[in-house]
Design an enzyme around this catalytic site. Structure first.
Site, PDB file in Angstrom:
ATOM      1  N   LEU A 107       0.868  -1.175   0.000  1.00 11.64           N
ATOM      2  CA  LEU A 107       0.000   0.000   0.000  1.00 11.64           C
ATOM      3  C   LEU A 107       0.905   1.224   0.000  1.00 11.64           C
ATOM      4  O   LEU A 107       1.978   1.207   0.611  1.00 11.64           O
ATOM      5  CB  LEU A 107      -0.908   0.043   1.244  1.00 11.64           C
ATOM      6  CG  LEU A 107      -1.999  -1.014   1.392  1.00 11.64           C
ATOM      7  CD1 LEU A 107      -2.719  -0.820   2.729  1.00 11.64           C
ATOM      8  CD2 LEU A 107      -2.988  -0.961   0.243  1.00 11.64           C
ATOM      9  N   ASP A 108       0.478   2.307  -0.653  1.00 10.80           N
ATOM     10  CA  ASP A 108       1.243   3.549  -0.605  1.00 10.80           C
ATOM     11  C   ASP A 108       1.341   4.028   0.841  1.00 10.80           C
ATOM     12  O   ASP A 108       0.476   3.738   1.673  1.00 10.80           O
ATOM     13  CB  ASP A 108       0.558   4.637  -1.438  1.00 10.80           C
ATOM     14  CG  ASP A 108       0.595   4.356  -2.925  1.00 10.80           C
ATOM     15  OD1 ASP A 108       1.354   3.457  -3.337  1.00 10.80           O
ATOM     16  OD2 ASP A 108      -0.133   5.024  -3.671  1.00 10.80           O
ATOM     17  N   ARG A 109       2.373   4.809   1.121  1.00 10.58           N
ATOM     18  CA  ARG A 109       2.591   5.331   2.471  1.00 10.58           C
ATOM     19  C   ARG A 109       1.336   6.009   3.031  1.00 10.58           C
ATOM     20  O   ARG A 109       0.956   5.796   4.182  1.00 10.58           O
ATOM     21  CB  ARG A 109       3.749   6.336   2.462  1.00 10.58           C
ATOM     22  CG  ARG A 109       4.012   6.978   3.823  1.00 10.58           C
ATOM     23  CD  ARG A 109       4.881   8.216   3.681  1.00 10.58           C
ATOM     24  NE  ARG A 109       6.223   7.885   3.237  1.00 10.58           N
ATOM     25  CZ  ARG A 109       7.252   7.663   4.067  1.00 10.58           C
ATOM     26  NH1 ARG A 109       7.073   7.740   5.375  1.00 10.58           N
ATOM     27  NH2 ARG A 109       8.431   7.376   3.590  1.00 10.58           N
TER      28      ARG A 109
END
Length: 326
Positions: free
Chosen positions: A139-141
Site C-alpha cells: 500500500l502507498d505510504r
C-alpha cells in the site's frame, strides 16, 4: 558506578567543559542527568559546586558521585517495546498462517534512505527468521487500510499467488473531485513511470511505448456531495504503482488530499485533508481453507473527509461490485 570517586583533569583536557568531560567517560549520561547532578552539588570541582559549562583546568579534582548504569546494548534487530505494542495494535486478523494489519496513513510499508519506521521493521514484533511474517502486497505510504501478510514461506507464496492471478477482490474507498460520468465502469489505461526522485509519477502511456504497463481499474459511485465531490469504490484489477491515483487523475477526478496527482479543483477542495484513499475491504483465498474477508475501519483521515462533505460510511453498499461481475 556505585561509589564516590575523585578524578584528576589531564593536561590534554585543560579548558574542556565539565559536561563534555563527563560525556567522554560515560557516554550514556544525558544532559538532564548531568544537570541534576551539578545542580544538587553531587558533582564538584576542587571542592566547589560547578555548572555543566564550567571550563576545567589541568590538575583539577573532580568529585564523581555514583552514576546510573549504562543500559545493556540492544540487539540491532530488537524492536523497541513501544513499537512492538504499536504493531500488535494494528492487527485486524491473525491465525497460524495469515496476518492482516490495519495500516495507518503515513506509515510506509518498506524502508528507504530516510525511512526507518515502517511496517517491515515492525514485523519484528512477531519474531525473526521463520517466525517473521512476510509481505505479499503493498500500500502507498499515505493509503490506509487492509494489508495482508503470510506467516510462513508457504502461506506467503500462496497469498502472493492469489494477487498475481487476480483471485482477490480489493475494494478501496476514495473521495474524488467532481462527479465521474458515467458513474461506474472499467478504465483500461496503460501507465508508464516518468520523472526522477520526488517528481516521479505514473502517467498515461503512449500507444506504442515499450515501457507501458497495462492497468485496469473498476469504479462505482457510492454517493455524491452536490456536484463537487464523489465517494467512489475502486477495484484495481492490476497492481501498478499509484494506479488508482493516476487513473482518477487521468479521468479528470483526482483523489482529494493527493499532493502529487492533483489539479486545481482537487487542490482547492483538499485544504487541510490528507489523502482520501482507504483500502476498505479485501477478499481472497485462505492459504489452506476457505475464503478470507477482511475489512478495515475507516481511518481518521477519511473520517475528516466524510465529515466535511456529509458522507456516512453506513450508507455504503458492502458489495459495490457484486452486480458488475466480469
Amino acid at each position: 558506578m556505585r561509589e564516590v570517586r575523585t578524578l584528576y583533569v589531564d593536561n590534554g583536557e585543560d579548558g574542556v567543559r565539565l559536561d563534555r568531560w563527563f560525556k567522554r567517560r560515560w557516554p550514556h549520561l544525558n544532559h538532564i542527568q548531568l544537570q541534576k547532578l551539578t545542580r544538587s552539588g553531587q558533582i564538584r570541582v576542587d571542592g566547589a559546586r560547578a555548572k555543566p559549562d564550567t571550563r576545567l583546568t589541568a590538575g583539577s579534582q573532580v568529585r564523581v558521585p555514583p552514576l546510573p548504569d549504562a543500559p545493556s546494548p540492544r540487539d540491532k534487530n530488537q524492536l523497541d517495546p513501544r513499537d512492538a505494542a504499536f504493531a500488535r495494535s494494528l492487527v485486524l486478523y491473525e491465525d497460524e498462517e495469515v496476518l492482516a494489519l490495519n495500516k495507518p496513513s503515513g506509515l510506509a510499508v518498506q524502508g528507504g534512505t530516510k525511512t526507518t519506521r515502517h511496517v517491515d521493521r515492525l514485523l519484528s514484533a512477531w519474531g525473526e527468521g521463520l517466525e517473521r511474517p512476510r509481505l505479499v502486497h503493498r500500500l502507498d505510504r499515505d493509503t490506509s487500510g487492509v494489508l495482508v501478510l503470510g506467516k510462513s514461506p508457504g502461506a506467503a507464496a500462496k497469498l502472493a499467488g492469489a494477487f498475481a492471478r487476480r483471485r482477490t477482490q480489493k475494494t478501496y474507498w476514495a473521495l474524488v473531485a467532481g462527479l465521474p460520468k458515467p458513474g461506474d465502469g472499467v478504465l483500461e489505461l496503460p501507465l508508464v513511470k516518468r520523472g526522477v526522485g520526488d517528481r516521479e509519477m505514473m502517467v498515461p502511456a503512449e500507444p506504442k511505448d515499450p515501457n507501458a504497463e497495462t492497468a485496469e481499474t473498476e469504479f462505482v459511485t457510492l454517493s455524491r456531495a452536490a456536484d463537487k465531490v464523489a465517494w467512489m469504490a475502486l477495484w484495481p484489477h492490476t497492481g501498478r504503482t499509484h494506479q488508482l491515483r493516476a487513473h482518477m487523475l487521468a479521468m479528470g477526478h483526482p483523489i482529494l488530499g493527493d499532493p502529487k496527482y492533483r489539479n486545481e479543483t482537487s487542490a482547492a477542495l483538499s485544504e487541510g485533508l490528507k489523502l482520501q484513499l482507504h483500502a476498505r475491504r479485501l477478499v481472497l483465498p485462505h492459504p489452506s481453507r476457505g475464503t478470507l474477508m477482511l475489512e478495515a475501519p475507516v481511518s481518521r483521515e477519511m473520517e475528516e473527509g466524510f465529515a466535511r462533505f456529509g458522507f456516512d460510511e453506513h450508507e455504503a453498499d458492502p458489495e459495490p461490485f457484486g452486480r458488475k461481475r466480469r
